[in-house]
Design an enzyme around this catalytic site. Structure first.
Site, PDB file in Angstrom:
ATOM      1  N   LYS A  19       6.108   1.426  -5.760  1.00 57.63           N
ATOM      2  CA  LYS A  19       6.417   0.814  -4.463  1.00 57.63           C
ATOM      3  C   LYS A  19       7.104  -0.537  -4.669  1.00 57.63           C
ATOM      4  O   LYS A  19       8.055  -0.884  -3.977  1.00 57.63           O
ATOM      5  CB  LYS A  19       5.136   0.665  -3.631  1.00 57.63           C
ATOM      6  CG  LYS A  19       4.702   2.011  -3.047  1.00 57.63           C
ATOM      7  CD  LYS A  19       3.276   2.051  -2.548  1.00 57.63           C
ATOM      8  CE  LYS A  19       2.910   3.490  -2.180  1.00 57.63           C
ATOM      9  NZ  LYS A  19       1.511   3.695  -1.880  1.00 57.63           N
TER      10      LYS A  19
ATOM     11  N   GLN B 113      -3.784   0.313  -0.908  1.00 61.65           N
ATOM     12  CA  GLN B 113      -3.667   1.576  -1.642  1.00 61.65           C
ATOM     13  C   GLN B 113      -5.002   2.327  -1.606  1.00 61.65           C
ATOM     14  O   GLN B 113      -6.025   1.806  -2.013  1.00 61.65           O
ATOM     15  CB  GLN B 113      -3.260   1.276  -3.102  1.00 61.65           C
ATOM     16  CG  GLN B 113      -2.992   2.505  -3.939  1.00 61.65           C
ATOM     17  CD  GLN B 113      -1.763   3.284  -3.468  1.00 61.65           C
ATOM     18  OE1 GLN B 113      -0.737   2.703  -3.114  1.00 61.65           O
ATOM     19  NE2 GLN B 113      -1.877   4.600  -3.453  1.00 61.65           N
TER      20      GLN B 113
ATOM     21  N   ASP C 202       2.112   1.148   6.487  1.00 59.67           N
ATOM     22  CA  ASP C 202       1.767   2.548   6.211  1.00 59.67           C
ATOM     23  C   ASP C 202       1.618   3.373   7.493  1.00 59.67           C
ATOM     24  O   ASP C 202       1.543   4.595   7.447  1.00 59.67           O
ATOM     25  CB  ASP C 202       0.412   2.554   5.471  1.00 59.67           C
ATOM     26  CG  ASP C 202       0.501   3.308   4.167  1.00 59.67           C
ATOM     27  OD1 ASP C 202       1.574   3.866   3.880  1.00 59.67           O
ATOM     28  OD2 ASP C 202      -0.511   3.340   3.440  1.00 59.67           O
TER      29      ASP C 202
END
Ligand code: NDP
Length: 287
Positions: A52, A96, A119
């Site tokens: 990422k 995460q 997200d």
């Protein structure tokens, strides 16, 4: 069979982001910034987080990785998120998953500010999606929709089956397909006679997390198959999906391979979301 190449689509998405990021930078004196929080030493998560960061750099965005020790308390993790929420130089926040067992993912998802939800998984973002007024969409299902659009595959009027009902893939996927006027059925581990549903569908999205679970006999001829699963299969750790892709040639109309299908789109969408949040905060989107 048309191979739906997510790697190519992701490359195109990234190319559209480069001038957007440059223009943001020119107007704001800094690039859009993503903060990624990772807890513990899980090796797969470390790889995802590193990818990422590299992806951000590739389009000119900046990112910071906040690595917290595996024994961090919920209170400390929450405090970190609150700090990032109030930091004006942070545009997107991503925690995460999975988290170590003693930490509560729900608490985290309730805490991340919706204006920084890169997200698209917080309760606020999910609520907006459910209400048909999405802000940022969850990355993986949004990536699937981008692939379908890219290849001119309209889902309007199609009979669609989504296999899996997780909050990060199955449920939001079904909502987005429904919003695009497909007729959607959600299947899950308690569905009786799964293949009676998948065989009747024009399009099947498989997100069951079971390596090579479905093959040619589970799909109607001419169906579109989207495989979200990612697994390391066999002793040499080759990547595979939830679908036996090699059986689809000459049977399906179109399908995503693994690797090179949905996976690259998840990160490309994360970058899109972060850029959009930064632009939104800077008042560059008029509502
Ligand atoms: P989860 O394990 O959270 O959910 C799996 C879902 O599949 C559940 O709803 C479960 O049903 C259902 N399921 C499990 N077994 C069966 C079965 N035999 N028949 C029908 N349904 C079944 O997984 P995720 O949604 O997080 O991820 C799914 C897959 O996608 C995984 O392989 C994951 O690695 C991959 N993934 C890939 C991404 C990418 O970028 N390509 C991003 C995110 C995930 P129930 O609810 O009843 O338990």
């Amino acid at each position: 069979m048309l191979i739906l190449n997510g790697k190519d689509v992701a490359k195109e998405v990234r190319a559209t982001l480069v001038p957007r990021v440059a223009s943001f930078k020119e107007k704001n004196g800094r690039a859009p910034h993503l903060s990624v929080v990772i807890v513990g030493e899980d090796s797969a998560s470390q790889v995802y987080v590193k990818n990422k960061k590299l992806a951000c750099e590739a389009v000119g965005m900046t990112s910071t990785i906040h690595a917290l020790p595996v024994q961090v308390s919920q209170q400390e993790l929450n405090e970190k998120i609150r700090k990032l929420n109030s930091d004006p130089l942070v545009d997107g926040i991503l925690v995460q998953f999975p988290l170590p067992k003693h930490l509560c993912a729900e608490e985290v998802l309730k805490l991340i500010s919706e204006s920084k939800d890169a997200d698209g998984l917080t309760y606020m973002s999910m609520g907006h999606l459910l209400a048909g007024n999405p802000l940022v969409n969850p990355c993986t299902p949004a990536g699937v929709m981008t692939i379908l659009r890219h290849y001119g595959l309209s889902v309007e009027g199609l009979k669609v089956v989504v296999v899996g009902r997780s909050n990060i893939v199955g449920k939001p996927m079904a909502l987005m397909l429904n919003a695009a006027n497909a007729t959607v059925t959600i299947c899950h581990s308690k569905t009786v006679n799964l293949s009676s549903y998948t065989r009747a569908a024009d399009l099947v999205v498989v997100a069951a997390g079971k390596a090579r679970m479905l093959g040619k006999e589970d799909f109607k001829q001419g169906a579109i198959i989207i495989d979200v699963g990612i697994h390391r299969d066999g002793p040499n750790g080759k990547l595979c999906g939830d679908v036996r892709f090699e059986e689809l040639q000459g049977w399906a109309k179109a399908a995503t391979p693994v690797p090179g299908g949905v996976g690259p789109m998840t990160i490309a969408t994360l970058l899109q979301n972060t850029c959009w949040l930064a632009e939104q905060k800077a008042g560059l989107h008029k509502t």
